[in-house]
Design a protein around this motif. Sequence first.
Motif, PDB file in Angstrom:
ATOM      1  N   ILE A  74      -0.993   6.560   8.021  1.00  0.00           N
ATOM      2  CA  ILE A  74      -0.965   7.861   7.336  1.00  0.00           C
ATOM      3  C   ILE A  74      -2.133   7.958   6.360  1.00  0.00           C
ATOM      4  O   ILE A  74      -2.793   8.984   6.269  1.00  0.00           O
ATOM      5  N   ARG A  75      -2.424   6.868   5.655  1.00  0.00           N
ATOM      6  CA  ARG A  75      -3.548   6.856   4.707  1.00  0.00           C
ATOM      7  C   ARG A  75      -4.875   7.069   5.445  1.00  0.00           C
ATOM      8  O   ARG A  75      -5.747   7.760   4.948  1.00  0.00           O
ATOM      9  N   ASP A  76      -5.017   6.473   6.636  1.00  0.00           N
ATOM     10  CA  ASP A  76      -6.234   6.676   7.439  1.00  0.00           C
ATOM     11  C   ASP A  76      -6.360   8.131   7.883  1.00  0.00           C
ATOM     12  O   ASP A  76      -7.442   8.695   7.908  1.00  0.00           O
ATOM     13  N   LEU A  77      -5.226   8.691   8.240  1.00  0.00           N
ATOM     14  CA  LEU A  77      -5.157  10.061   8.728  1.00  0.00           C
ATOM     15  C   LEU A  77      -5.503  11.050   7.609  1.00  0.00           C
ATOM     16  O   LEU A  77      -6.319  11.947   7.785  1.00  0.00           O
ATOM     17  N   ASP A  78      -4.859  10.887   6.469  1.00  0.00           N
ATOM     18  CA  ASP A  78      -5.042  11.810   5.345  1.00  0.00           C
ATOM     19  C   ASP A  78      -4.552  11.126   4.074  1.00  0.00           C
ATOM     20  O   ASP A  78      -3.356  11.078   3.806  1.00  0.00           O
ATOM     21  N   ASP A  79      -5.485  10.591   3.306  1.00  0.00           N
ATOM     22  CA  ASP A  79      -5.070   9.817   2.130  1.00  0.00           C
ATOM     23  C   ASP A  79      -4.657  10.690   0.951  1.00  0.00           C
ATOM     24  O   ASP A  79      -4.397  10.201  -0.133  1.00  0.00           O
ATOM     25  N   SER A  80      -4.573  12.017   1.187  1.00  0.00           N
ATOM     26  CA  SER A  80      -4.077  12.888   0.115  1.00  0.00           C
ATOM     27  C   SER A  80      -2.556  13.045   0.172  1.00  0.00           C
ATOM     28  O   SER A  80      -1.967  13.654  -0.705  1.00  0.00           O
ATOM     29  N   ILE A  81      -1.922  12.494   1.230  1.00  0.00           N
ATOM     30  CA  ILE A  81      -0.464  12.619   1.354  1.00  0.00           C
ATOM     31  C   ILE A  81       0.215  11.491   0.561  1.00  0.00           C
ATOM     32  O   ILE A  81       0.044  10.326   0.889  1.00  0.00           O
ATOM     33  N   PRO A  82       0.978  11.823  -0.493  1.00  0.00           N
ATOM     34  CA  PRO A  82       1.688  10.790  -1.248  1.00  0.00           C
ATOM     35  C   PRO A  82       2.856  10.218  -0.424  1.00  0.00           C
ATOM     36  O   PRO A  82       3.570  10.964   0.239  1.00  0.00           O
ATOM     37  N   VAL A  83       2.994   8.894  -0.479  1.00  0.00           N
ATOM     38  CA  VAL A  83       4.050   8.219   0.269  1.00  0.00           C
ATOM     39  C   VAL A  83       4.946   7.439  -0.693  1.00  0.00           C
ATOM     40  O   VAL A  83       4.455   6.639  -1.489  1.00  0.00           O
ATOM     41  N   VAL A  84       6.258   7.700  -0.628  1.00  0.00           N
ATOM     42  CA  VAL A  84       7.246   6.960  -1.411  1.00  0.00           C
ATOM     43  C   VAL A  84       7.948   6.004  -0.444  1.00  0.00           C
ATOM     44  O   VAL A  84       8.554   6.439   0.532  1.00  0.00           O
ATOM     45  N   MET A  85       7.824   4.700  -0.698  1.00  0.00           N
ATOM     46  CA  MET A  85       8.420   3.685   0.176  1.00  0.00           C
ATOM     47  C   MET A  85       9.867   3.430  -0.218  1.00  0.00           C
ATOM     48  O   MET A  85      10.192   3.395  -1.411  1.00  0.00           O
ATOM     49  N   LEU A  86      10.723   3.215   0.777  1.00  0.00           N
ATOM     50  CA  LEU A  86      12.116   2.830   0.562  1.00  0.00           C
ATOM     51  C   LEU A  86      12.327   1.456   1.180  1.00  0.00           C
ATOM     52  O   LEU A  86      11.857   1.205   2.284  1.00  0.00           O
ATOM     53  N   ASP A  93       6.643  -9.042  -4.310  1.00  0.00           N
ATOM     54  CA  ASP A  93       5.289  -9.173  -3.765  1.00  0.00           C
ATOM     55  C   ASP A  93       5.001  -8.067  -2.758  1.00  0.00           C
ATOM     56  O   ASP A  93       3.920  -7.490  -2.729  1.00  0.00           O
ATOM     57  N   MET A  94       5.999  -7.793  -1.917  1.00  0.00           N
ATOM     58  CA  MET A  94       5.831  -6.726  -0.939  1.00  0.00           C
ATOM     59  C   MET A  94       5.664  -5.383  -1.658  1.00  0.00           C
ATOM     60  O   MET A  94       4.816  -4.584  -1.291  1.00  0.00           O
ATOM     61  N   ALA A  95       6.468  -5.153  -2.685  1.00  0.00           N
ATOM     62  CA  ALA A  95       6.370  -3.903  -3.450  1.00  0.00           C
ATOM     63  C   ALA A  95       4.962  -3.745  -4.020  1.00  0.00           C
ATOM     64  O   ALA A  95       4.337  -2.692  -3.887  1.00  0.00           O
ATOM     65  N   MET A 104       2.667   5.654  -3.323  1.00  0.00           N
ATOM     66  CA  MET A 104       2.748   6.223  -4.679  1.00  0.00           C
ATOM     67  C   MET A 104       3.887   5.590  -5.463  1.00  0.00           C
ATOM     68  O   MET A 104       3.818   5.455  -6.675  1.00  0.00           O
ATOM     69  N   ASP A 105       4.959   5.219  -4.741  1.00  0.00           N
ATOM     70  CA  ASP A 105       6.114   4.630  -5.414  1.00  0.00           C
ATOM     71  C   ASP A 105       6.867   3.752  -4.424  1.00  0.00           C
ATOM     72  O   ASP A 105       6.664   3.848  -3.218  1.00  0.00           O
ATOM     73  N   TYR A 106       7.726   2.898  -4.959  1.00  0.00           N
ATOM     74  CA  TYR A 106       8.503   1.950  -4.156  1.00  0.00           C
ATOM     75  C   TYR A 106       9.906   1.956  -4.723  1.00  0.00           C
ATOM     76  O   TYR A 106      10.092   1.644  -5.895  1.00  0.00           O
ATOM     77  N   ILE A 107      10.868   2.364  -3.914  1.00  0.00           N
ATOM     78  CA  ILE A 107      12.246   2.484  -4.402  1.00  0.00           C
ATOM     79  C   ILE A 107      13.166   1.623  -3.553  1.00  0.00           C
ATOM     80  O   ILE A 107      13.124   1.677  -2.326  1.00  0.00           O
TER      81      ILE A 107
END
Length: 133
Positions: A74-86, A93-95, A104-107
């Motif tokens: 997704i970052r390669d495609l369009d790095d303006s899209i914010p991504v929140v990881m679950l 370390d992974m976070a 953008m965030d890790y929940i």
Amino acid sequence: MLNGKASRGSILIVDDEPAVAEMLRDIFMAQGYAVDGASNGGDAVMLASLSRPDAVILDIKLPDTTGAEVLARIRDLDDSIPVVMLSGSDDEDMARALLKAGAMDYIRKPFEFDQLVQAVSLAVEVGKGRPRR
């Protein structure tokens, strides 16, 4: 569902657990967001490229790939899209690695409802304010 004015923004939810995906969809649709969903990485990247959501909620464990791989695509495609990881894991370390890779965030799951809504609404605001690539 998208009638412009009523929508607070668009969110792509990527989670292979139907119960989680449905709960997230219900939460954010009730908040006035337009929501799309994908249950695997391939669909997620395709939908992100077609619809350019304002934000993506991305689970780390997916059937066909990892959340980290989808984040990179997704970052390669369009790095303006914010991504929140679950994630169901509390691997610090992974976070850190995912945040460094551009999330953008890790929940962590099980998540605090308010924390998730706050993180995602911030991500949507950021995404809406960024120029499209």
